[in-house]
Design a protein around this motif. Structure first.
Motif, PDB file in Angstrom:
ATOM      1  N   GLY A  39       0.803  -1.212   0.000  1.00  0.00           N
ATOM      2  CA  GLY A  39       0.000   0.000   0.000  1.00  0.00           C
ATOM      3  C   GLY A  39       0.838   1.265   0.000  1.00  0.00           C
ATOM      4  O   GLY A  39       0.311   2.352   0.189  1.00  0.00           O
ATOM      5  N   THR A  40       2.128   1.121  -0.206  1.00  0.00           N
ATOM      6  CA  THR A  40       3.027   2.277  -0.244  1.00  0.00           C
ATOM      7  C   THR A  40       4.267   1.923  -1.063  1.00  0.00           C
ATOM      8  O   THR A  40       4.607   0.752  -1.218  1.00  0.00           O
ATOM      9  N   SER A  41       4.907   2.973  -1.565  1.00  0.00           N
ATOM     10  CA  SER A  41       6.191   2.778  -2.243  1.00  0.00           C
ATOM     11  C   SER A  41       7.316   3.424  -1.444  1.00  0.00           C
ATOM     12  O   SER A  41       8.443   3.507  -1.918  1.00  0.00           O
ATOM     13  N   ASP A  42       7.007   3.863  -0.239  1.00  0.00           N
ATOM     14  CA  ASP A  42       7.989   4.489   0.637  1.00  0.00           C
ATOM     15  C   ASP A  42       8.936   3.421   1.179  1.00  0.00           C
ATOM     16  O   ASP A  42       8.553   2.586   2.000  1.00  0.00           O
ATOM     17  N   MET A  43      10.187   3.456   0.721  1.00  0.00           N
ATOM     18  CA  MET A  43      11.159   2.431   1.105  1.00  0.00           C
ATOM     19  C   MET A  43      11.405   2.403   2.610  1.00  0.00           C
ATOM     20  O   MET A  43      11.788   1.371   3.143  1.00  0.00           O
ATOM     21  N   ASP A  44      11.190   3.513   3.293  1.00  0.00           N
ATOM     22  CA  ASP A  44      11.398   3.544   4.737  1.00  0.00           C
ATOM     23  C   ASP A  44      10.310   2.788   5.496  1.00  0.00           C
ATOM     24  O   ASP A  44      10.473   2.474   6.673  1.00  0.00           O
ATOM     25  N   LYS A  45       9.197   2.506   4.819  1.00  0.00           N
ATOM     26  CA  LYS A  45       8.087   1.810   5.469  1.00  0.00           C
ATOM     27  C   LYS A  45       7.975   0.347   5.051  1.00  0.00           C
ATOM     28  O   LYS A  45       7.074  -0.352   5.484  1.00  0.00           O
ATOM     29  N   ILE A  46       8.860  -0.090   4.188  1.00  0.00           N
ATOM     30  CA  ILE A  46       8.796  -1.455   3.662  1.00  0.00           C
ATOM     31  C   ILE A  46      10.078  -2.193   4.042  1.00  0.00           C
ATOM     32  O   ILE A  46      11.170  -1.666   3.903  1.00  0.00           O
ATOM     33  N   GLY A  47       9.948  -3.417   4.478  1.00  0.00           N
ATOM     34  CA  GLY A  47      11.099  -4.254   4.798  1.00  0.00           C
ATOM     35  C   GLY A  47      10.669  -5.697   4.932  1.00  0.00           C
ATOM     36  O   GLY A  47       9.508  -5.992   5.229  1.00  0.00           O
ATOM     37  N   GLY A  48      11.568  -6.607   4.685  1.00  0.00           N
ATOM     38  CA  GLY A  48      11.268  -8.028   4.830  1.00  0.00           C
ATOM     39  C   GLY A  48      10.335  -8.576   3.768  1.00  0.00           C
ATOM     40  O   GLY A  48       9.594  -9.536   4.020  1.00  0.00           O
ATOM     41  N   VAL A  49      10.375  -8.018   2.589  1.00  0.00           N
ATOM     42  CA  VAL A  49       9.471  -8.437   1.511  1.00  0.00           C
ATOM     43  C   VAL A  49       9.614  -9.928   1.214  1.00  0.00           C
ATOM     44  O   VAL A  49       8.611 -10.625   0.998  1.00  0.00           O
ATOM     45  N   THR A  50      10.825 -10.443   1.232  1.00  0.00           N
ATOM     46  CA  THR A  50      11.054 -11.849   0.874  1.00  0.00           C
ATOM     47  C   THR A  50      10.321 -12.815   1.806  1.00  0.00           C
ATOM     48  O   THR A  50       9.923 -13.895   1.383  1.00  0.00           O
ATOM     49  N   MET A  51      10.099 -12.404   3.061  1.00  0.00           N
ATOM     50  CA  MET A  51       9.362 -13.265   4.002  1.00  0.00           C
ATOM     51  C   MET A  51       7.922 -13.479   3.552  1.00  0.00           C
ATOM     52  O   MET A  51       7.363 -14.550   3.727  1.00  0.00           O
ATOM     53  N   LYS A  52       7.334 -12.474   2.936  1.00  0.00           N
ATOM     54  CA  LYS A  52       5.942 -12.533   2.497  1.00  0.00           C
ATOM     55  C   LYS A  52       5.805 -12.811   1.003  1.00  0.00           C
ATOM     56  O   LYS A  52       4.794 -13.315   0.554  1.00  0.00           O
ATOM     57  N   MET A  53       6.812 -12.422   0.242  1.00  0.00           N
ATOM     58  CA  MET A  53       6.763 -12.523  -1.214  1.00  0.00           C
ATOM     59  C   MET A  53       8.069 -13.136  -1.730  1.00  0.00           C
ATOM     60  O   MET A  53       8.892 -12.462  -2.335  1.00  0.00           O
ATOM     61  N   PRO A  54       8.273 -14.443  -1.501  1.00  0.00           N
ATOM     62  CA  PRO A  54       9.566 -15.056  -1.836  1.00  0.00           C
ATOM     63  C   PRO A  54       9.914 -15.058  -3.329  1.00  0.00           C
ATOM     64  O   PRO A  54      11.085 -14.879  -3.681  1.00  0.00           O
ATOM     65  N   VAL A  55       8.933 -15.234  -4.189  1.00  0.00           N
ATOM     66  CA  VAL A  55       9.233 -15.229  -5.629  1.00  0.00           C
ATOM     67  C   VAL A  55       9.625 -13.825  -6.069  1.00  0.00           C
ATOM     68  O   VAL A  55      10.595 -13.642  -6.811  1.00  0.00           O
ATOM     69  N   THR A  56       8.910 -12.838  -5.583  1.00  0.00           N
ATOM     70  CA  THR A  56       9.241 -11.449  -5.892  1.00  0.00           C
ATOM     71  C   THR A  56      10.633 -11.117  -5.376  1.00  0.00           C
ATOM     72  O   THR A  56      11.426 -10.467  -6.068  1.00  0.00           O
ATOM     73  N   GLY A  57      10.956 -11.574  -4.173  1.00  0.00           N
ATOM     74  CA  GLY A  57      12.282 -11.348  -3.609  1.00  0.00           C
ATOM     75  C   GLY A  57      13.374 -12.011  -4.431  1.00  0.00           C
ATOM     76  O   GLY A  57      14.405 -11.393  -4.725  1.00  0.00           O
ATOM     77  N   ALA A  58      13.144 -13.253  -4.838  1.00  0.00           N
ATOM     78  CA  ALA A  58      14.155 -13.988  -5.605  1.00  0.00           C
ATOM     79  C   ALA A  58      14.391 -13.366  -6.977  1.00  0.00           C
ATOM     80  O   ALA A  58      15.547 -13.199  -7.406  1.00  0.00           O
ATOM     81  N   THR A  59      13.323 -12.986  -7.660  1.00  0.00           N
ATOM     82  CA  THR A  59      13.502 -12.393  -8.987  1.00  0.00           C
ATOM     83  C   THR A  59      14.136 -11.002  -8.880  1.00  0.00           C
ATOM     84  O   THR A  59      14.878 -10.593  -9.775  1.00  0.00           O
ATOM     85  N   SER A  60      13.881 -10.315  -7.785  1.00  0.00           N
ATOM     86  CA  SER A  60      14.535  -9.017  -7.573  1.00  0.00           C
ATOM     87  C   SER A  60      16.034  -9.189  -7.371  1.00  0.00           C
ATOM     88  O   SER A  60      16.831  -8.373  -7.851  1.00  0.00           O
ATOM     89  N   VAL A  61      16.434 -10.241  -6.684  1.00  0.00           N
ATOM     90  CA  VAL A  61      17.858 -10.517  -6.507  1.00  0.00           C
ATOM     91  C   VAL A  61      18.508 -10.809  -7.860  1.00  0.00           C
ATOM     92  O   VAL A  61      19.595 -10.315  -8.166  1.00  0.00           O
TER      93      VAL A  61
END
Length: 170
Positions: A39-61
Protein backbone atom coordinates in the motif's frame (compact mmCIF):
# COMPACT_ATOMS: atom_id res chain seq x y z
CA UNK A 1 29.72 0.58 -25.66
CA UNK A 2 28.88 2.80 -28.63
CA UNK A 3 31.45 5.33 -27.40
CA UNK A 4 34.20 2.71 -27.63
CA UNK A 5 34.18 3.37 -31.37
CA UNK A 6 34.73 -0.23 -32.38
CA UNK A 7 32.70 -3.21 -33.50
CA UNK A 8 32.91 -4.96 -30.14
CA UNK A 9 31.58 -1.83 -28.46
CA UNK A 10 28.56 -1.69 -30.75
CA UNK A 11 27.87 -5.40 -30.20
CA UNK A 12 28.25 -4.90 -26.44
CA UNK A 13 25.96 -1.89 -26.42
CA UNK A 14 23.26 -3.75 -28.33
CA UNK A 15 23.45 -6.69 -25.96
CA UNK A 16 23.41 -4.36 -22.97
CA UNK A 17 20.27 -2.61 -24.26
CA UNK A 18 18.62 -6.05 -24.34
CA UNK A 19 19.87 -6.87 -20.83
CA UNK A 20 18.90 -3.49 -19.44
CA UNK A 21 15.34 -3.92 -20.70
CA UNK A 22 15.13 -7.32 -19.01
CA UNK A 23 16.47 -6.42 -15.57
CA UNK A 24 14.75 -3.04 -15.43
CA UNK A 25 11.40 -4.61 -16.33
CA UNK A 26 11.82 -7.14 -13.50
CA UNK A 27 12.52 -4.33 -11.06
CA UNK A 28 9.52 -2.28 -12.19
CA UNK A 29 7.14 -5.26 -12.17
CA UNK A 30 8.33 -6.24 -8.69
CA UNK A 31 8.08 -2.67 -7.43
CA UNK A 32 4.45 -2.56 -8.58
CA UNK A 33 3.76 -5.91 -6.90
CA UNK A 34 5.31 -4.77 -3.61
CA UNK A 35 3.49 -1.45 -3.71
CA UNK A 36 0.22 -3.26 -4.33
CA UNK A 37 0.77 -5.51 -1.31
CA UNK A 38 2.25 -2.86 1.02
CA UNK A 39 0.00 0.00 0.00
CA UNK A 40 3.03 2.28 -0.24
CA UNK A 41 6.19 2.78 -2.24
CA UNK A 42 7.99 4.49 0.64
CA UNK A 43 11.16 2.43 1.11
CA UNK A 44 11.40 3.54 4.74
CA UNK A 45 8.09 1.81 5.47
CA UNK A 46 8.80 -1.45 3.66
CA UNK A 47 11.10 -4.25 4.80
CA UNK A 48 11.27 -8.03 4.83
CA UNK A 49 9.47 -8.44 1.51
CA UNK A 50 11.05 -11.85 0.87
CA UNK A 51 9.36 -13.27 4.00
CA UNK A 52 5.94 -12.53 2.50
CA UNK A 53 6.76 -12.52 -1.21
CA UNK A 54 9.57 -15.06 -1.84
CA UNK A 55 9.23 -15.23 -5.63
CA UNK A 56 9.24 -11.45 -5.89
CA UNK A 57 12.28 -11.35 -3.61
CA UNK A 58 14.16 -13.99 -5.60
CA UNK A 59 13.50 -12.39 -8.99
CA UNK A 60 14.54 -9.02 -7.57
CA UNK A 61 17.86 -10.52 -6.51
CA UNK A 62 18.38 -11.89 -10.03
CA UNK A 63 17.58 -8.47 -11.52
CA UNK A 64 19.99 -6.85 -9.06
CA UNK A 65 22.75 -9.28 -10.03
CA UNK A 66 22.23 -8.54 -13.70
CA UNK A 67 22.10 -4.78 -13.06
CA UNK A 68 25.46 -5.00 -11.30
CA UNK A 69 27.04 -7.30 -13.90
CA UNK A 70 27.38 -10.39 -11.71
CA UNK A 71 27.48 -13.92 -13.21
CA UNK A 72 25.58 -16.01 -14.19
CA UNK A 73 23.32 -13.25 -15.51
CA UNK A 74 23.48 -11.71 -18.96
CA UNK A 75 24.36 -8.37 -17.41
CA UNK A 76 27.79 -9.74 -16.58
CA UNK A 77 28.57 -10.39 -20.23
CA UNK A 78 27.30 -7.10 -21.62
CA UNK A 79 29.22 -5.10 -19.02
CA UNK A 80 32.34 -7.20 -19.53
CA UNK A 81 32.14 -6.67 -23.29
CA UNK A 82 31.69 -2.93 -22.80
CA UNK A 83 34.77 -2.76 -20.58
CA UNK A 84 36.73 -4.90 -23.03
CA UNK A 85 35.64 -2.72 -25.98
CA UNK A 86 36.66 0.45 -24.15
CA UNK A 87 40.01 -1.02 -23.12
CA UNK A 88 40.69 -2.43 -26.58
CA UNK A 89 39.68 0.90 -28.14
CA UNK A 90 42.29 2.77 -26.12
CA UNK A 91 39.77 4.32 -23.75
CA UNK A 92 41.25 2.75 -20.64
CA UNK A 93 40.13 5.54 -18.31
CA UNK A 94 36.54 4.99 -19.38
CA UNK A 95 36.96 1.23 -18.93
CA UNK A 96 38.11 1.79 -15.35
CA UNK A 97 35.23 4.24 -14.85
CA UNK A 98 32.76 1.61 -16.12
CA UNK A 99 34.11 -0.93 -13.61
CA UNK A 100 33.88 1.64 -10.80
CA UNK A 101 30.30 2.48 -11.84
CA UNK A 102 29.41 -1.22 -11.61
CA UNK A 103 30.92 -1.39 -8.13
CA UNK A 104 28.93 1.69 -7.10
CA UNK A 105 25.78 0.13 -8.56
CA UNK A 106 26.45 -3.06 -6.62
CA UNK A 107 26.86 -1.05 -3.42
CA UNK A 108 23.56 0.80 -3.64
CA UNK A 109 21.65 -2.20 -5.02
CA UNK A 110 22.86 -4.39 -2.15
CA UNK A 111 21.78 -1.71 0.30
CA UNK A 112 18.34 -1.51 -1.30
CA UNK A 113 17.96 -5.29 -1.41
CA UNK A 114 18.92 -5.61 2.25
CA UNK A 115 16.54 -2.86 3.36
CA UNK A 116 13.55 -3.94 1.29
CA UNK A 117 13.76 -7.68 0.93
CA UNK A 118 15.51 -9.09 3.97
CA UNK A 119 15.06 -8.90 7.69
CA UNK A 120 11.83 -8.77 9.63
CA UNK A 121 8.65 -8.02 7.67
CA UNK A 122 7.47 -4.45 8.21
CA UNK A 123 4.01 -3.47 9.43
CA UNK A 124 3.10 -2.40 5.89
CA UNK A 125 3.52 -6.02 4.82
CA UNK A 126 1.67 -7.66 7.72
CA UNK A 127 -1.21 -8.82 5.54
CA UNK A 128 0.84 -9.13 2.35
CA UNK A 129 0.99 -12.25 0.24
CA UNK A 130 2.87 -13.18 -2.90
CA UNK A 131 2.02 -11.13 -5.96
CA UNK A 132 -0.66 -12.31 -8.35
CA UNK A 133 0.00 -14.65 -11.24
CA UNK A 134 0.38 -11.81 -13.74
CA UNK A 135 3.28 -10.34 -11.78
CA UNK A 136 4.87 -13.72 -11.08
CA UNK A 137 4.74 -14.98 -14.67
CA UNK A 138 6.35 -11.81 -16.00
CA UNK A 139 9.09 -11.53 -13.38
CA UNK A 140 9.98 -15.24 -13.41
CA UNK A 141 10.03 -15.37 -17.22
CA UNK A 142 12.32 -12.34 -17.41
CA UNK A 143 14.58 -13.70 -14.65
CA UNK A 144 14.91 -16.99 -16.53
CA UNK A 145 15.75 -15.09 -19.72
CA UNK A 146 18.46 -13.14 -17.87
CA UNK A 147 20.04 -16.28 -16.46
CA UNK A 148 19.73 -18.28 -19.70
CA UNK A 149 21.22 -15.41 -21.72
CA UNK A 150 24.11 -15.41 -19.24
CA UNK A 151 24.66 -19.15 -19.19
CA UNK A 152 24.27 -19.52 -22.95
CA UNK A 153 26.14 -16.33 -23.80
CA UNK A 154 28.72 -18.15 -25.98
CA UNK A 155 25.88 -19.24 -28.28
CA UNK A 156 24.37 -15.73 -28.31
CA UNK A 157 27.79 -14.29 -29.04
CA UNK A 158 28.52 -16.68 -31.92
CA UNK A 159 25.04 -16.83 -33.45
CA UNK A 160 23.78 -13.25 -32.93
CA UNK A 161 26.48 -10.77 -31.94
CA UNK A 162 29.29 -11.89 -34.26
CA UNK A 163 27.04 -11.73 -37.36
CA UNK A 164 25.90 -8.24 -36.27
CA UNK A 165 29.53 -7.24 -35.85
CA UNK A 166 30.41 -8.65 -39.27
CA UNK A 167 27.70 -6.52 -40.87
CA UNK A 168 28.89 -3.43 -39.00
CA UNK A 169 32.50 -3.94 -40.09
CA UNK A 170 31.54 -3.94 -43.77
Amino acid sequence: GFAAGNTIGIMAAMFHIFNHSIFKCILFVNQAAVEMQAGTSDMDKIGGVTMKMPVTGATSVIAMLSTCGIPPTAGFWSKLLIVFALWHGGRRGFAVLAVLASILTLTYMLSMQRRLFFGKASEALEAAKEAGAGFIVVSVTLAVISICAGVFFPVIYDQILVPIGANIAR
